[in-house]
Design a protein around this motif. Sequence first.
Motif, PDB file in Angstrom:
ATOM      1  N   GLY A   1       0.791  -1.209   0.000  1.00 27.30           N
ATOM      2  CA  GLY A   1       0.000   0.000   0.000  1.00 27.30           C
ATOM      3  C   GLY A   1       0.833   1.274   0.000  1.00 27.30           C
ATOM      4  N   TRP A   2       1.846   1.322  -0.856  1.00 30.27           N
ATOM      5  CA  TRP A   2       2.809   2.412  -0.866  1.00 30.27           C
ATOM      6  C   TRP A   2       2.223   3.731  -1.381  1.00 30.27           C
ATOM      7  N   LYS A   3       2.892   4.820  -1.011  1.00 22.76           N
ATOM      8  CA  LYS A   3       2.538   6.149  -1.496  1.00 22.76           C
ATOM      9  C   LYS A   3       3.829   6.867  -1.882  1.00 22.76           C
ATOM     10  N   LEU A   4       3.930   7.251  -3.140  1.00 22.81           N
ATOM     11  CA  LEU A   4       5.119   7.932  -3.640  1.00 22.81           C
ATOM     12  C   LEU A   4       4.806   9.412  -3.827  1.00 22.81           C
ATOM     13  N   GLY A   5       5.678  10.271  -3.312  1.00 25.59           N
ATOM     14  CA  GLY A   5       5.499  11.712  -3.473  1.00 25.59           C
ATOM     15  C   GLY A   5       6.688  12.357  -4.153  1.00 25.59           C
ATOM     16  N   PHE A   6       6.406  13.354  -5.002  1.00 24.10           N
ATOM     17  CA  PHE A   6       7.482  14.142  -5.611  1.00 24.10           C
ATOM     18  C   PHE A   6       6.887  15.459  -6.116  1.00 24.10           C
ATOM     19  N   ALA A   7       7.754  16.376  -6.512  1.00 18.75           N
ATOM     20  CA  ALA A   7       7.319  17.662  -7.058  1.00 18.75           C
ATOM     21  C   ALA A   7       7.957  17.865  -8.425  1.00 18.75           C
ATOM     22  N   PHE A   8       7.154  18.295  -9.369  1.00 18.69           N
ATOM     23  CA  PHE A   8       7.706  18.645 -10.675  1.00 18.69           C
ATOM     24  C   PHE A   8       8.546  19.918 -10.553  1.00 18.69           C
ATOM     25  N   PRO A   9       9.675  19.991 -11.258  1.00 19.20           N
ATOM     26  CA  PRO A   9      10.525  21.173 -11.162  1.00 19.20           C
ATOM     27  C   PRO A   9      10.065  22.331 -12.046  1.00 19.20           C
ATOM     28  N   GLY A  10       9.103  22.098 -12.940  1.00 16.06           N
ATOM     29  CA  GLY A  10       8.638  23.133 -13.857  1.00 16.06           C
ATOM     30  C   GLY A  10       7.127  23.139 -13.988  1.00 16.06           C
ATOM     31  N   GLN A  11       6.649  23.489 -15.185  1.00 19.51           N
ATOM     32  CA  GLN A  11       5.216  23.598 -15.450  1.00 19.51           C
ATOM     33  C   GLN A  11       4.711  22.319 -16.123  1.00 19.51           C
ATOM     34  N   GLN A  12       4.770  21.217 -15.389  1.00 25.75           N
ATOM     35  CA  GLN A  12       4.298  19.941 -15.923  1.00 25.75           C
ATOM     36  C   GLN A  12       2.923  19.605 -15.357  1.00 25.75           C
ATOM     37  N   LYS A  13       2.110  18.967 -16.163  1.00 30.54           N
ATOM     38  CA  LYS A  13       0.778  18.554 -15.736  1.00 30.54           C
ATOM     39  C   LYS A  13       0.521  17.134 -16.209  1.00 30.54           C
ATOM     40  N   ILE A  14       0.094  16.257 -15.293  1.00 30.16           N
ATOM     41  CA  ILE A  14      -0.186  14.856 -15.634  1.00 30.16           C
ATOM     42  C   ILE A  14      -1.533  14.753 -16.341  1.00 30.16           C
TER      43      ILE A  14
END
Length: 447
Positions: free
Chosen positions: A374-387
């Motif tokens: 049941g993992w949760k991965l977090g990160f931040a995009f360094p620019g103007q990226q949108k999934i």
Amino acid sequence: MRRIRAAVATGTLLAACSAPLATAPSAQAADAPGFHIQDGRLLDANNKDFVMRGVNHAHTWYPDKTDQALKDIKAKGANTVRVVLGTGDQWSKNDTADVNRVVSQCKANRLICVLEAHDTTGYGEAGAAVPLSKAVDYWLSVRDALVGQEKYVLVNIGNEPHGNTNYTAWTNDTKSAIGRLRSAGLEHTLMVDAPNWGQDWSFTMRDNAAAVLAADPDRNTLFDVHMYGVYDTPAEVSDYLNRFTAAKLPIAVGEFGDMHSDGNPDEDAIMATAQSKGIGYLGWSWSGNGSGVEYLDLVQNFDASRLTDWGKRLFDGANGIKSTAKEASVFGGSDGGTDPGEGACAVTYRLSDWGSSFNADVTIRNTSDKRIDGWKLGFAFPGQQKINSVWNAKAVQSGAGVHITPEPWTNSIPAGGTVSFGLNGSSTGANTAPTSFTLDSRTCTVI
């Protein structure tokens, strides 16, 4: 697998055929008494995702070796064994009492039991082989050993039921076999092998799988491809398996090896792709191969202390059984999942950037000695990226921050193992990879 396999027709490359698979029929409610298929996944009786990790054992030829073999197979870390049975048409019949005993031994060793009728191998090309209808006759004759075991047993109707002759009959023959077994009251997950000696180079199973699944009134059919010389490149392996998973059609690799007389299968690609997609695999075979394919033995002379190179690869190598197998929840015990502790992860983020759009392939490696659930991965995009979309996981984005959670089939990361997912997005300006990741609030190594 048979002891002498006919050469597979050449000149047909898997990657060359671009016809899409039909989508699987809508999943029915998960009310089966045992294993069942839902949304293209194999679930156990507790509605838990189950990924087969195991081996084949030639019981019908070596019945006196079975009891010890099952103990040894379990000790090597497997969660499943595919058991070769004879219907009495080509090989001596394993009767109801014998099937009962095999199932009991599988359960005693906490192994899920895939029972397969071997006498159909190469029908239409191998002179002694019998049609699937004969395999159905066999299953009905041992019905008393099967009913009530739906939590522990899958019925593999017939091994490699067509060779390279008249293989187009596979679809109707398979539908008929499933219909007869369902009419007789068998509610097990039914596993159906591909034609072309199991390798489906003609794509007959691939292109008709949705229709076969729809013809099963229980929608409880698992498709089985055997990967030998036809699957000698990563592209061929991934293309074939991806078409099933993309269409939410259940697939397993019921046999494969590290070499074969018809070519050199890419076992690394088979195991890696199966692991990343949550697809079951079963290596051929524990021991006792002859007629020139002795190299497919996993152990020498049924001695578990004498692993062959193929055995070492399958059990102990990357994406192997020891690091990826998870015991079926129907056996009730814990299989070691727990808090992995600090410094337990490494992440690879591979970016494919096309200016205004991009794909990213992300792999999480569990570097601890405990399974992560049941993992949760977090990160931040360094620019103007949108999934825009994600596969093999779920994503929530808030500004630059991203939180990824698993799908059911990527929920667990074995000790020393990996899970992978991908995402597609759009970007404005420079697009570079994130520089830090956290897994369940723990900082991961970036590789």
